[in-house]
Design a protein around this motif. Structure first.
Motif, short mmCIF file in Angstrom:
data_model
loop_
_atom_site.label_atom_id
_atom_site.label_comp_id
_atom_site.label_asym_id
_atom_site.label_seq_id
_atom_site.Cartn_x
_atom_site.Cartn_y
_atom_site.Cartn_z
N VAL A 100 0.96 -1.55 0.30
CA VAL A 100 -0.15 0.39 0.05
C VAL A 100 1.39 1.74 0.04
O VAL A 100 1.76 1.40 1.09
CB VAL A 100 -1.50 0.04 1.28
N PHE A 101 0.65 2.17 -0.59
CA PHE A 101 1.18 3.38 -1.18
C PHE A 101 0.33 4.85 -1.18
O PHE A 101 -0.76 4.46 -0.67
CB PHE A 101 2.30 3.78 -2.70
N TYR A 102 0.70 5.78 -0.06
CA TYR A 102 0.30 7.05 0.56
C TYR A 102 0.42 7.90 -0.49
O TYR A 102 1.71 8.28 -0.30
CB TYR A 102 0.38 6.71 1.44
N GLN A 103 -0.30 8.36 -1.41
CA GLN A 103 -0.59 9.34 -1.37
C GLN A 103 -0.91 11.08 -0.22
O GLN A 103 -2.27 11.55 -0.37
CB GLN A 103 -1.22 10.42 -2.71
N HIS A 120 -4.57 14.86 5.61
CA HIS A 120 -4.84 13.64 4.00
C HIS A 120 -4.31 13.39 3.62
O HIS A 120 -3.12 13.73 3.14
CB HIS A 120 -6.25 14.42 3.46
N TRP A 121 -4.56 11.89 3.34
CA TRP A 121 -3.72 11.07 2.31
C TRP A 121 -4.42 9.92 1.38
O TRP A 121 -5.98 10.03 2.09
CB TRP A 121 -2.73 10.13 2.41
N GLU A 122 -4.41 9.34 0.66
CA GLU A 122 -4.92 8.47 0.14
C GLU A 122 -4.05 7.35 -0.25
O GLU A 122 -2.79 7.22 -0.55
CB GLU A 122 -4.96 9.25 -1.73
N ALA A 123 -4.88 6.40 0.14
CA ALA A 123 -3.81 4.69 0.17
C ALA A 123 -4.10 4.06 -1.16
O ALA A 123 -5.45 3.81 -2.09
CB ALA A 123 -4.81 4.12 1.28
N LEU A 124 -3.50 3.55 -1.51
CA LEU A 124 -3.09 3.42 -3.14
C LEU A 124 -2.63 2.43 -3.43
O LEU A 124 -1.09 1.93 -2.91
CB LEU A 124 -2.79 4.17 -4.20
N VAL A 125 -3.18 0.29 -3.58
CA VAL A 125 -2.71 -0.30 -3.42
C VAL A 125 -1.54 -0.73 -4.36
O VAL A 125 -2.32 -0.14 -5.81
CB VAL A 125 -3.46 -1.68 -2.81
#
Length: 701
Positions: free
Chosen positions: A461-464, A476-481
């Protein structure tokens, strides 16, 4: 209902045995039964009772097939009805058992015929045993005329002929079943019944047997006076004079019409679709093979298979019901048949998929032209119960040669072309190419590797980061698999997310992302003493699963993080798909503190009324809205309108895909709340995200 049924059940699955017994008892019977779960049990129990029937599960033993048991039964000369409990995939093998002497086949998924067949076979068994006694009695006393009277009294249907085959006697049941009067029958031969389905050679062997004084036994299909047919199981006993010459024959018949009709129905069901009466896949493949042979022998046209699938057919079932759906499928099948004519063969492959085999063309281009005309024909309005239904279909073509040289391969490639159509432009037509097959193979590889990837922890999982323009902080962040495949390297979510959704693996994958997200939130809380909000995307499958609420509660308790730190992102299409179910689930999440964001706003319905109905906290504007945005442009005015509208509804606004300084400045002027994109940072691993937080100063340029 007479004496209890005495049944031997051959099965290794105790649950299947219970289902069989429950079905029999539900019809008012109290069966006496034993269960054989092994060959040793079979050998022991087969002689224990005077069984009325033997029920054999086709799946009872992977090593010993049911055919072995049937042959064993015959070798022991035991006359016990042998009934197969079969699943649809075993029907072809089950039909072989019928040909070898099995009494009937029962669908394992629907046992409603079971008690009827058991009762029928018990009646026939009783008849056979009575007939055997009668026949034995007759054969031992052929010269005594009183045994003729016994046969007349005991047999079901009886006729007597002289040595030349002229009928001299018929009983009442013979008159009833044939429809001829006694006067019409006496003095005639059995040719009056116009027996069918026997060759000249069969009849020659028949007469040779009985003229030699031997008993003949077999099945005969006769014709009634009204022209309809009936089947009888017949035993003909010759009577010899003192000099050894035959002077008359007694024929004992048993009506087996119902059994033959059932066998015919089973054969029909094995090769035809019950709903549309079209050939099924097995028969369709056989027809393709036949046309390929004719083509190779220069006796037929170029074989082309057209695969077609109704577009969005589920909405018919959802809105009008499954009965209406079945009616529409029959109408659709009839339209295909009438357009194609007798020169083409149509099949129904699955619920809403069909295929057509055409052989009247000399090239795939001619087949494509035919498919275009068929597609236009199928677009005609279907009037149904006051509705005007408009249906479209996606087509795929494959011809002999480039599309394959075997029936299975050609049909498969036509389906691949149709799936390609579905993915690229619904309602259009594609001709098969090798590139399509390679793409399908790649997708299958990805789908097969997905489960292993989840089990082997190959996903990351990466986080932007998302910048708050007012506070100039990353809150805030968005989790991206991401998938780090051991052989293919980093696999794009575009490739594996659809596969995960289609296979159901999106559920464990989303749960994994939520777990990793909770760990990230917990690590920031512990190391920096502050909370962050991380957004997780939900697919329709996860959302419809409706366990998302329980997942959130479980994660909150185990990681001791506030509900407010988790944000779920849904797309417009998901939000609008079923408002009655969507809104309550979202409201439950909002009530415990989970934030709700509408992702990619502007790419779907973009309806203000929906925004008012959904319990949202944030609207994320799709990056396509930032293309060509300059001060004073139409695009800028539209963007400002969206931001102000969201603010009026009490919603925060996040602009996605921000990559340029000019975009950043304009969004600040437009009072956008937050921005996300490569201008801030690319998606980061958890470790890099923590480092990013430590070093971030708020300076963008």
């Amino acid at each position: 209902m007479g004496s209890p049924l005495c049944i031997l059940i051959v099965a290794s699955d105790q649950e299947e045995v219970f289902r069989i017994i429950r079905e029999i008892k539900s019809q008012g019977f109290s069966p006496l039964y034993q269960v054989a779960m092994s060959k040793e049990d079979w050998d022991k129990r087969i002689h224990e009772e005077d069984w009325d029937s033997i029920l054999v599960s086709f799946r009872w033993n992977p090593v010993i097939p049911p055919m072995n048991l049937l042959l064993d039964l015959k070798s022991k000369q035991l006359d016990i009805p042998f009934i197969i409990i079969s699943h649809p995939e075993n029907y072809n093998e089950s039909l072989k058992l019928m040909s070898a002497g099995a009494a009937d086949i029962i669908d394992a998924t629907n046992l409603f015929r079971l008690t009827h067949v058991l009762e029928r076979e018990r009646r026939e068994l009783v008849f056979r045993r009575e007939k055997e006694v009668t026949q034995s009695y007759l054969e031992k006393s052929l010269k005594e005329i009183q045994f003729q009277n016994y046969a007349v009294d005991q047999a079901n249907i009886v006729s007597i002929t002289d040595a030349s085959g002229i009928i001299t006697y018929v009983n009442d049941k013979f008159v009833q079943i044939s429809g001829f009067s006694e006067n019409e029958l006496i003095g005639s031969s059995h040719r009056i019944l116009k027996s069918q389905e026997k060759s000249k050679e069969d009849w020659e062997n028949f007469w040779q047997t009985i003229r030699q004084g031997k008993v003949w036994h077999g099945e005969i299909k006769n014709t009634k006076k009204d022209g309809s047919s009936y089947w009888v199981e017949t035993t003909i006993v010759p009577f010899e004079d003192d000099d050894g010459s035959v002077f008359q024959y007694i024929a004992i018949h048993h009506d087996i019409t119902n059994r033959k009709l059932a066998e015919g129905q089973l054969t029909h069901d094995a090769f035809y679709d019950n709903l549309t009466e079209l050939p099924n896949r097995a028969l369709f493949l056989a027809r393709i093979e036949q046309r390929i042979f004719e083509y190779n022998s220069n006796q037929g046209g170029f074989p082309i298979v057209i695969s077609l699938n109704l577009d969005n057919f589920r909405r018919i079932n959802h809105s009008l019901g499954s009965t209406a759906g079945d009616d529409i499928l029959r109408i659709f099948a009839d339209r295909i048949n009438k357009f194609c004519g007798i020169s083409a063969i149509t099949t129904r492959l699955t619920a809403d998929s069909f295929a057509v085999l055409v052989v009247d063309f000399l090239s795939i281009e001619e087949g494509l032209d035919f498919a275009i005309r068929l597609q236009d024909h199928l677009k005609e309005i279907i009037p149904y119960r006051g509705y005007d239904l408009y249906l479209t279909a996606s087509f795929g073509l494959a011809g002999f040669g480039m599309g394959g040289k075997e029936a299975e391969e050609i049909l498969k490639n036509a389906e691949i072309a149709m799936f390609h159509t579905k993915e690229n432009k619904v309602g259009s037509i594609c001709t098969f190419s090798e590139d399509m097959k390679e793409k399908i193979h790649y997708q299958l590889e990805i789908q097969n590797d997905l489960r292993k990837g989840i089990e082997r922890s190959e996903f990351i999982v990466f986080y932007q980061p998302i910048l708050d323009l007012k506070s100039n902080e990353i809150g805030h962040w968005e989790a991206l698999v991401r998938w780090k495949h051991p052989k293919k390297g980093m696999v794009s979510p575009i490739d594996f997310i659809p596969m995960a959704e289609n296979s159901g693996l999106i559920l464990p994958l989303t749960k994994f992302v939520l777990e990793e997200t909770a760990k990230f939130i917990q690590s920031v809380l512990e190391t920096r003493g502050k909370t962050i909000v991380v957004a997780v995307n939900l697919s329709p499958q996860v959302f419809q699963h409706q366990n998302i609420f329980h997942w959130m509660v479980d994660i909150k308790q185990r990681y001791e993080i506030p509900y407010e730190t988790i944000q779920v992102e849904i797309t417009e299409s998901l939000a609008m798909k079923n408002m009655e179910e969507t809104v309550p689930i979202l409201e439950n999440l909002r009530d415990i503190g989970v934030k709700i964001a509408l992702d990619d706003f502007g790419t779907g319905y973009s309806s203000l009324s929906y925004l008012e109905k959904l319990p949202l906290s944030i609207v994320k504007i799709d990056k396509s809205f930032l293309n060509n945005v300059t001060a004073g442009s139409k695009e800028a005015k539209l963007l400002v309108s969206i931001i102000y509208m969201a603010h009026d509804l009490g919603l925060k606004v996040v602009a996605e895909g921000v990559e340029e300084i000019a975009q950043f400045k304009l969004l600040g002027e437009f009072k956008c709340d937050m921005i996300q994109g490569y201008l801030i940072a690319k998606p980061l691993s958890r470790e890099d995200a923590n480092h990013f937080l430590e070093k971030f100063t708020g300076q963008i340029y």
